[in-house]
Design a protein around this motif. Structure first.
Motif, PDB file in Angstrom:
ATOM      1  N   SER A   1      -0.575   2.549  -3.777  1.00  0.00           N
ATOM      2  CA  SER A   1      -0.519   1.100  -3.276  1.00  0.00           C
ATOM      3  C   SER A   1       0.097   0.550  -2.179  1.00  0.00           C
ATOM      4  O   SER A   1       0.174  -0.307  -1.689  1.00  0.00           O
ATOM      5  CB  SER A   1      -0.606   0.127  -4.526  1.00  0.00           C
ATOM      6  N   VAL A   2       1.176   1.719  -1.646  1.00  0.00           N
ATOM      7  CA  VAL A   2       2.151   1.463  -0.706  1.00  0.00           C
ATOM      8  C   VAL A   2       1.309   0.818   0.460  1.00  0.00           C
ATOM      9  O   VAL A   2       1.887  -0.185   1.181  1.00  0.00           O
ATOM     10  CB  VAL A   2       2.837   2.533  -0.425  1.00  0.00           C
ATOM     11  N   ASP A   3       0.408   1.300   1.024  1.00  0.00           N
ATOM     12  CA  ASP A   3      -0.287   0.896   2.205  1.00  0.00           C
ATOM     13  C   ASP A   3      -1.254  -0.548   1.836  1.00  0.00           C
ATOM     14  O   ASP A   3      -1.298  -1.332   2.870  1.00  0.00           O
ATOM     15  CB  ASP A   3      -1.215   1.830   2.943  1.00  0.00           C
ATOM     16  N   LEU A   4      -1.539  -0.530   0.808  1.00  0.00           N
ATOM     17  CA  LEU A   4      -2.375  -1.639   0.233  1.00  0.00           C
ATOM     18  C   LEU A   4      -1.692  -2.955   0.624  1.00  0.00           C
ATOM     19  O   LEU A   4      -2.412  -3.809   0.775  1.00  0.00           O
ATOM     20  CB  LEU A   4      -3.014  -1.524  -1.272  1.00  0.00           C
TER      21      LEU A   4
ATOM     22  N   ASN B   1      -8.225  -7.071   0.848  1.00  0.00           N
ATOM     23  CA  ASN B   1      -8.951  -7.588   1.612  1.00  0.00           C
ATOM     24  C   ASN B   1      -8.605  -7.333   3.288  1.00  0.00           C
ATOM     25  O   ASN B   1      -9.042  -7.191   4.065  1.00  0.00           O
ATOM     26  CB  ASN B   1      -9.123  -9.189   1.172  1.00  0.00           C
ATOM     27  N   VAL B   2      -7.238  -7.753   3.423  1.00  0.00           N
ATOM     28  CA  VAL B   2      -6.786  -7.714   4.629  1.00  0.00           C
ATOM     29  C   VAL B   2      -5.302  -7.035   4.492  1.00  0.00           C
ATOM     30  O   VAL B   2      -4.629  -6.750   3.447  1.00  0.00           O
ATOM     31  CB  VAL B   2      -6.208  -9.241   5.128  1.00  0.00           C
ATOM     32  N   PRO B   3      -4.930  -6.357   5.818  1.00  0.00           N
ATOM     33  CA  PRO B   3      -3.779  -5.690   5.840  1.00  0.00           C
ATOM     34  C   PRO B   3      -2.552  -6.516   5.318  1.00  0.00           C
ATOM     35  O   PRO B   3      -2.399  -7.598   5.880  1.00  0.00           O
ATOM     36  CB  PRO B   3      -3.714  -5.124   7.255  1.00  0.00           C
ATOM     37  N   LEU B   4      -1.777  -6.175   4.629  1.00  0.00           N
ATOM     38  CA  LEU B   4      -0.443  -6.793   4.234  1.00  0.00           C
ATOM     39  C   LEU B   4       0.959  -5.976   4.492  1.00  0.00           C
ATOM     40  O   LEU B   4       0.784  -4.921   4.477  1.00  0.00           O
ATOM     41  CB  LEU B   4      -0.348  -7.083   2.860  1.00  0.00           C
ATOM     42  N   CYS B   5       2.023  -6.480   4.883  1.00  0.00           N
ATOM     43  CA  CYS B   5       3.358  -5.951   5.141  1.00  0.00           C
ATOM     44  C   CYS B   5       4.385  -6.722   4.462  1.00  0.00           C
ATOM     45  O   CYS B   5       5.246  -7.177   5.188  1.00  0.00           O
ATOM     46  CB  CYS B   5       3.658  -5.992   6.663  1.00  0.00           C
TER      47      CYS B   5
END
Length: 474
Positions: free
Chosen positions: A127-130, A265-269
Motif C-alpha cells: 500500500s505504499v504507493d496507494l 480513488n485518487v493519488p495520495l502523498c
C-alpha cells in the motif's frame, strides 16, 4: 485518448468531437484504453444475478456476455469483487484446514498469502504507493475505519482548556460525526462549543479559502482538524496538502483525514504532505469486500514519540508477542496500534484486492487516475448534454444538476446528481429495472461512480441513455 487525459489532468475541459454522443465513439475510447484488461479481473453482477433471491451455487463469471453484465457504478459504496479474492479465500481455507494453528507462522508453497501473523504488514507493504507512504511501517491494516478513528483520537485528541475544538466539514459521514461527538463528550466537553463545522457555498461547494479561513479563525483553540479527502455526498476532492500545511503553520497539533472515498480513488502523498494520521476503509475503491479490514496511516515523525495509546496484544512487537509478558513493547510504527489478533480471512481479501492494484505496475495510482479523469469527464459531458436539451425539465426547473465540482482536479471518480424534488424514487426504479447499480442518498441525490478498474466508456454512454429515458418517464 491520451490528449483527453492530458487536458483533464491539467484541470482543463477539452472539447469533445461532434460524434462524442454516439455509442461508436464510446467504444473507440474503450479500444484505446490501456487498462481495459483489468475488467476481466472482476466478477461484475449481471442483470440476472441482481434479481437472485436464493443461493444456487452460480456466481457471475467468465461466460457472461457484456450485454448481460450490469452497469456497476457504485464502487464508491462497495467495489466489485476481484476474482483474486475468491482464490485468496480458498487458499486461506485450505491452509486453515490443512495445518490449523500453524498457519500463524507458516506459509504453504504456492500460496498467494503470507503467514497469518504477517498478513497485516504484508498488506502495508503493498500500500505504499496507494497512499503515498515513505515506508511500509507508516501503514497498518486493522479493525474498521471508525474503530481506527477512535484509536487515533485517543492518541491525538488531547483537549485542554485552551485547545479543545475539532474542525470538521458541514456534512461528515454519519459514522465520523458519531465518533467525533462521542470523543468530545468523553472528555466532558460539549459538541456545541467544541465542534466547528465548515460551511459550504449555497451550491454545496467547500472553497479552500473558506476552509483555511475557518482554521485560521479557530486555530488558537483547536486541538484537531479532521476532514475527508473526498466529501462523500458531493464527491469533492479537498486540497489535502494545502489544508494540512496551513493548519500546522498555525500551531494546530494534529491534522487527520478520513480517506474512505479517496484511498484507491485518487493519488495520495500522505508522508510528503505531512499528514499526522489517516484512516480508510477497503470495501469501496479498494474492492476488498463488505466490512473488510480497514487501513491506517501514521506519519513517521510520530513513531518515536511516546504517545498515549489504547494497547492490545497484536500491538506488541512480534519479538515479544508470544512471550506473554505483562510489559507492553509496541511494534514498529503504525503496527503498534493494533489490538486483537486480526481476521486472517478479512486480510486475505485485502491482500488479494491490493494485488490487483500492484498488477497495474509502478505508480499504479497515477495510471488509474489517468483513465479516471477521462471516464468521469466523459460522463459529465454527456450529462451536461441532457441539461442543455432540457430532458425532464418541468417548467423552469431542470430535472437535475451536478453538485460535484466541475474542475477535474477537485473530484475523484464520482459525480453526484441532485434531482428535482420528488423524482428520486421513480428514477431509481427505472435505473434498477435497466440493470444500473448506483447509489441513492435521500432525499434527492444519486451518486454515480464509474470506477476505472472495471468500468468502460461504453458503460458511461449506456448509463446516460438509460438515465435520459428515466427522466423522460418520471
Amino acid at each position: 485518448m491520451d490528449s483527453l487525459t492530458t487536458a483533464f489532468r491539467s484541470g482543463q475541459k477539452p472539447s469533445f468531437p461532434a460524434e462524442a454522443g454516439t455509442l461508436e465513439y464510446a467504444q473507440s475510447l474503450d479500444q484505446q484504453d490501456k487498462l481495459g484488461h483489468l475488467r476481466k479481473e472482476f466478477n461484475i453482477p449481471t442483470r440476472t444475478s441482481l434479481k437472485k433471491k436464493a443461493l444456487n451455487g452460480v456466481s457471475p463469471g467468465e461466460n457472461d456476455s457484456e450485454d448481460e453484465k450490469s452497469i456497476y457504478f457504485v464502487g464508491n459504496s462497495l467495489g466489485a469483487q476481484p476474482k483474486a479474492v475468491r482464490r485468496a479465500l480458498e487458499s486461506q481455507l485450505e491452509t486453515w484446514a490443512s495445518i490449523g494453528v500453524n498457519g500463524h507462522f507458516s506459509t504453504l508453497e504456492n500460496s498467494p498469502l503470507s503467514s497469518w501473523q504477517d498478513l497485516a504488514e504484508s498488506c502495508a507493504r503493498k500500500s505504499v504507493d496507494l497512499v503515498g507512504a515513505a515506508v511500509p511501517e507508516e501503514i497498518i491494516y486493522m479493525n474498521t475505519l471508525t474503530a481506527n478513528l477512535h484509536l487515533m483520537m485517543a492518541s491525538f485528541y488531547k483537549p485542554t482548556a485552551e485547545r479543545h475544538k475539532v474542525i470538521i466539514e458541514w456534512k461528515p459521514f454519519p459514522s465520523d460525526w458519531y465518533a467525533i461527538q462521542s470523543q468530545i463528550r468523553h472528555h466532558n466537553l460539549s459538541p456545541s462549543t467544541s465542534l466547528i463545522e465548515i460551511q459550504p457555498t449555497p451550491d454545496l461547494y467547500l472553497t479552500t479559502e473558506s476552509i483555511l479561513a475557518t482554521i485560521t479563525e479557530h486555530a488558537p483553540s483547536t486541538a484537531l482538524v479532521l476532514l475527508p479527502g473526498i466529501q462523500y455526498y458531493t464527491g469533492q476532492l479537498l486540497d489535502i496538502k494545502t489544508i494540512t500545511a496551513h493548519a500546522h503553520s498555525l500551531g494546530i497539533p494534529c491534522v487527520g483525514w478520513d480517506l474512505a472515498h479517496a484511498a484507491g480513488n485518487v493519488p495520495l502523498c500522505l508522508h510528503d504532505w505531512n499528514v499526522d494520521f489517516a484512516v480508510w476503509c477497503t470495501y469501496k475503491y479498494i474492492n476488498a469486500g463488505p466490512g473488510s479490514t480497514a487501513g491506517l496511516f501514521l506519519h513517521q515523525k510520530h513513531h518515536s514519540r511516546n504517545l498515549d495509546r489504547l494497547e492490545g496484544w497484536y500491538g506488541a512487537d512480534k519479538s515479544v508477542r508470544f512471550l506473554m509478558e505483562k510489559e507492553f513493547k509496541p511494534g514498529k510504527g503504525a503496527s503498534g496500534w493494533q489490538l486483537s489478533n486480526p481476521s486472517a480471512i478479512d486480510l486475505a481479501s485485502v491482500s488479494a484486492a491490493l494485488g490487483v492494484f500492484e498488477s497495474v505496475g509502478e505508480r499504479y495510482m497515477e495510471r488509474l487516475r489517468g483513465k479516471a479523469v477521462v471516464l468521469t469527464g466523459y460522463l459529465e459531458y454527456l450529462l451536461e448534454g441532457l441539461i442543455r436539451e432540457g430532458v425532464g425539465r418541468k417548467g423552469e426547473k431542470q430535472a437535475f444538476r451536478i453538485i460535484t465540482p466541475g474542475d477535474p482536479l477537485e473530484r475523484g471518480t464520482q459525480l453526484s446528481l441532485m434531482l428535482r424534488e420528488g423524482i428520486l424514487e421513480g428514477v431509481s426504479k427505472v435505473l434498477a429495472e435497466e440493470g444500473v447499480v448506483c447509489d441513492a442518498r435521500k432525499p434527492d441525490v444519486i451518486r454515480v461512480a464509474p470506477v476505472p478498474m472495471y468500468c468502460r466508456f461504453e458503460d458511461v454512454w449506456r448509463f446516460v441513455e438509460i438515465f435520459k429515458g428515466a427522466l423522460a418517464r418520471v
